[in-house]
Design a protein around this motif. Structure first.
Motif, PDB file in Angstrom:
ATOM      1  N   ALA A   1       0.828  -1.205   0.000  1.00  0.00           N
ATOM      2  CA  ALA A   1       0.000   0.000   0.000  1.00  0.00           C
ATOM      3  C   ALA A   1       0.860   1.252   0.000  1.00  0.00           C
ATOM      4  N   ARG A   2       1.934   1.223   0.748  1.00  0.00           N
ATOM      5  CA  ARG A   2       2.815   2.396   0.807  1.00  0.00           C
ATOM      6  C   ARG A   2       3.557   2.590  -0.518  1.00  0.00           C
ATOM      7  N   MET A   3       3.968   1.500  -1.129  1.00  0.00           N
ATOM      8  CA  MET A   3       4.611   1.608  -2.431  1.00  0.00           C
ATOM      9  C   MET A   3       3.656   2.221  -3.451  1.00  0.00           C
ATOM     10  N   GLU A   4       2.414   1.768  -3.442  1.00  0.00           N
ATOM     11  CA  GLU A   4       1.418   2.311  -4.368  1.00  0.00           C
ATOM     12  C   GLU A   4       1.190   3.795  -4.116  1.00  0.00           C
ATOM     13  N   ALA A   5       1.165   4.191  -2.838  1.00  0.00           N
ATOM     14  CA  ALA A   5       0.944   5.597  -2.494  1.00  0.00           C
ATOM     15  C   ALA A   5       2.098   6.471  -2.985  1.00  0.00           C
ATOM     16  N   VAL A   6       3.319   5.973  -2.842  1.00  0.00           N
ATOM     17  CA  VAL A   6       4.490   6.728  -3.299  1.00  0.00           C
ATOM     18  C   VAL A   6       4.442   6.901  -4.815  1.00  0.00           C
ATOM     19  N   VAL A   7       4.084   5.841  -5.522  1.00  0.00           N
ATOM     20  CA  VAL A   7       4.010   5.910  -6.980  1.00  0.00           C
ATOM     21  C   VAL A   7       2.918   6.881  -7.415  1.00  0.00           C
ATOM     22  N   ARG A   8       1.785   6.873  -6.721  1.00  0.00           N
ATOM     23  CA  ARG A   8       0.692   7.793  -7.071  1.00  0.00           C
ATOM     24  C   ARG A   8       1.107   9.249  -6.893  1.00  0.00           C
ATOM     25  N   ARG A   9       1.899   9.512  -5.864  1.00  0.00           N
ATOM     26  CA  ARG A   9       2.339  10.892  -5.619  1.00  0.00           C
ATOM     27  C   ARG A   9       3.285  11.372  -6.701  1.00  0.00           C
ATOM     28  N   GLY A  10       3.931  10.439  -7.353  1.00  0.00           N
ATOM     29  CA  GLY A  10       4.892  10.822  -8.392  1.00  0.00           C
ATOM     30  C   GLY A  10       6.263  11.024  -7.794  1.00  0.00           C
ATOM     31  N   THR A  11       7.256  11.119  -8.665  1.00  0.00           N
ATOM     32  CA  THR A  11       8.631  11.268  -8.214  1.00  0.00           C
ATOM     33  C   THR A  11       9.014  12.733  -8.103  1.00  0.00           C
ATOM     34  N   ARG A  12      10.013  12.986  -7.282  1.00  0.00           N
ATOM     35  CA  ARG A  12      10.563  14.333  -7.122  1.00  0.00           C
ATOM     36  C   ARG A  12      11.345  14.718  -8.380  1.00  0.00           C
ATOM     37  N   PRO A  13      11.544  16.003  -8.615  1.00  0.00           N
ATOM     38  CA  PRO A  13      12.343  16.406  -9.780  1.00  0.00           C
ATOM     39  C   PRO A  13      13.725  15.771  -9.737  1.00  0.00           C
ATOM     40  N   ARG A  14      14.176  15.332 -10.874  1.00  0.00           N
ATOM     41  CA  ARG A  14      15.487  14.686 -10.948  1.00  0.00           C
ATOM     42  C   ARG A  14      16.595  15.703 -10.709  1.00  0.00           C
ATOM     43  N   PRO A  15      17.532  15.388  -9.798  1.00  0.00           N
ATOM     44  CA  PRO A  15      18.619  16.326  -9.540  1.00  0.00           C
ATOM     45  C   PRO A  15      19.445  16.568 -10.797  1.00  0.00           C
ATOM     46  N   ARG A  16      19.879  17.795 -10.959  1.00  0.00           N
ATOM     47  CA  ARG A  16      20.733  18.098 -12.097  1.00  0.00           C
ATOM     48  C   ARG A  16      22.152  17.605 -11.838  1.00  0.00           C
ATOM     49  N   ARG A  17      22.781  17.049 -12.867  1.00  0.00           N
ATOM     50  CA  ARG A  17      24.140  16.564 -12.724  1.00  0.00           C
ATOM     51  C   ARG A  17      25.124  17.633 -13.209  1.00  0.00           C
ATOM     52  N   ASP A  18      26.346  17.516 -12.731  1.00  0.00           N
ATOM     53  CA  ASP A  18      27.406  18.443 -13.122  1.00  0.00           C
ATOM     54  C   ASP A  18      26.963  19.884 -12.919  1.00  0.00           C
ATOM     55  N   GLU A  19      26.269  20.133 -11.815  1.00  0.00           N
ATOM     56  CA  GLU A  19      25.724  21.460 -11.572  1.00  0.00           C
ATOM     57  C   GLU A  19      26.805  22.416 -11.094  1.00  0.00           C
ATOM     58  N   VAL A  20      26.787  23.595 -11.626  1.00  0.00           N
ATOM     59  CA  VAL A  20      27.700  24.651 -11.196  1.00  0.00           C
ATOM     60  C   VAL A  20      26.861  25.825 -10.722  1.00  0.00           C
ATOM     61  N   VAL A  21      27.121  26.279  -9.499  1.00  0.00           N
ATOM     62  CA  VAL A  21      26.394  27.403  -8.919  1.00  0.00           C
ATOM     63  C   VAL A  21      27.342  28.594  -8.826  1.00  0.00           C
ATOM     64  N   SER A  22      26.900  29.733  -9.320  1.00  0.00           N
ATOM     65  CA  SER A  22      27.718  30.948  -9.271  1.00  0.00           C
ATOM     66  C   SER A  22      27.036  31.999  -8.418  1.00  0.00           C
ATOM     67  N   VAL A  23      27.808  32.588  -7.524  1.00  0.00           N
ATOM     68  CA  VAL A  23      27.343  33.692  -6.689  1.00  0.00           C
ATOM     69  C   VAL A  23      28.355  34.809  -6.842  1.00  0.00           C
ATOM     70  N   GLY A  24      28.009  35.812  -7.628  1.00  0.00           N
ATOM     71  CA  GLY A  24      28.995  36.853  -7.912  1.00  0.00           C
ATOM     72  C   GLY A  24      30.175  36.235  -8.631  1.00  0.00           C
ATOM     73  N   ASP A  25      31.379  36.437  -8.095  1.00  0.00           N
ATOM     74  CA  ASP A  25      32.567  35.860  -8.721  1.00  0.00           C
ATOM     75  C   ASP A  25      32.983  34.539  -8.090  1.00  0.00           C
ATOM     76  N   VAL A  26      32.095  33.993  -7.250  1.00  0.00           N
ATOM     77  CA  VAL A  26      32.357  32.686  -6.643  1.00  0.00           C
ATOM     78  C   VAL A  26      31.680  31.598  -7.485  1.00  0.00           C
ATOM     79  N   ARG A  27      32.442  30.612  -7.896  1.00  0.00           N
ATOM     80  CA  ARG A  27      31.934  29.506  -8.721  1.00  0.00           C
ATOM     81  C   ARG A  27      32.075  28.205  -7.942  1.00  0.00           C
ATOM     82  N   ILE A  28      30.954  27.515  -7.732  1.00  0.00           N
ATOM     83  CA  ILE A  28      30.931  26.288  -6.941  1.00  0.00           C
ATOM     84  C   ILE A  28      30.546  25.135  -7.861  1.00  0.00           C
TER      85      ILE A  28
END
Length: 221
Positions: free
Chosen positions: A107-134
């Motif tokens: 029942a719990r598996m069915e409930a999780v599937v009905r809710r749908g999956t979370r957004p897929r994480p982005r790979r090779d992500e680069v975050v920039s804040v001003g001149d800081v690159r992460i």
């Protein structure tokens, strides 16, 4: 569904495999964390025990969530509220405590599937804040094009904030994610690492402190 069952107890794994197969699922069993991480990419659903012999299941969950949005339920004998919260915060879609009835698991598996999956994480992500690159993939940080050397935990703190810029992370949440122990909230470990980030990058506003709440990625001023 193709279900990856991560369980080191042979008897329980056999019983669950039989029950899941009876309900029409195709089951692959992994008894070690290293095998679970290798096989997860081919699964439609993951059932994850936390008490694995080679790596704690929460670490497996966190590593998996960095690259996959596969529906996942933790199945474990750990009953403490703190453990339940850690599992859910680490990315589990549900948390089921042993012993449990097969009908409840289905029942719990069915409930999780009905809710749908979370957004897929982005790979090779680069975050920039001003001149800081992460660069979250290569674990490299540069400021104005110059590399900055951080300790493993300093980078882990920064990466946690950078994955969702603007989101406030509580002290206990950060300590749980990076140190694996939210009880360290009474110490100054986190404060010392945040101070190190500000000092090494030369950008005191990069990590913003919200008194009584936690931290978030700020600006470079």
């Amino acid at each position: 569904m193709r279900v990856l069952l991560v369980e080191d107890d042979d008897r329980l794994a056999s019983a669950l495999t039989t029950a899941l197969t009876r309900h029409g699922h195709q089951v692959t069993r992994a008894g070690l964390a290293v095998d679970a991480l290798r096989l997860a990419g081919g699964a439609d659903f993951v059932l994850l025990d936390l008490g694995l012999p080679d790596l704690d299941g929460l670490d497996v969950l966190r590593r998996l969530r960095r690259v996959s949005a596969v529906p996942l339920i933790v199945v474990t004998a750990r009953t403490e509220e703190r453990e339940v919260l850690r599992g859910l915060r680490s990315g589990a879609d549900d948390y089921l405590i042993k012993p449990f009835r097969t009908v409840e698991l289905m029942a719990r598996m069915e409930a999780v599937v009905r809710r749908g999956t979370r957004p897929r994480p982005r790979r090779d992500e680069v975050v920039s804040v001003g001149d800081v690159r992460i660069d979250l993939s290569s674990r490299q940080v540069t400021v104005a094009g110059e590399p900055v050397t951080l300790t493993r935990r300093e980078f882990d703190v920064l990466a946690l904030l950078a994955r969702e810029p603007g989101v406030v992370r509580g002290r206990e949440e950060i300590l749980d994610e990076v140190w694996g122990d939210p009880l360290l909230s009474a110490s100054r470990s986190l404060d010392v690492h945040v101070a190190g980030l500000r000092s090494k990058t030369g950008r005191p506003g990069l990590v913003e402190t919200l008194r009584g709440t936690g931290y978030r990625l700020g600006s470079t001023t």
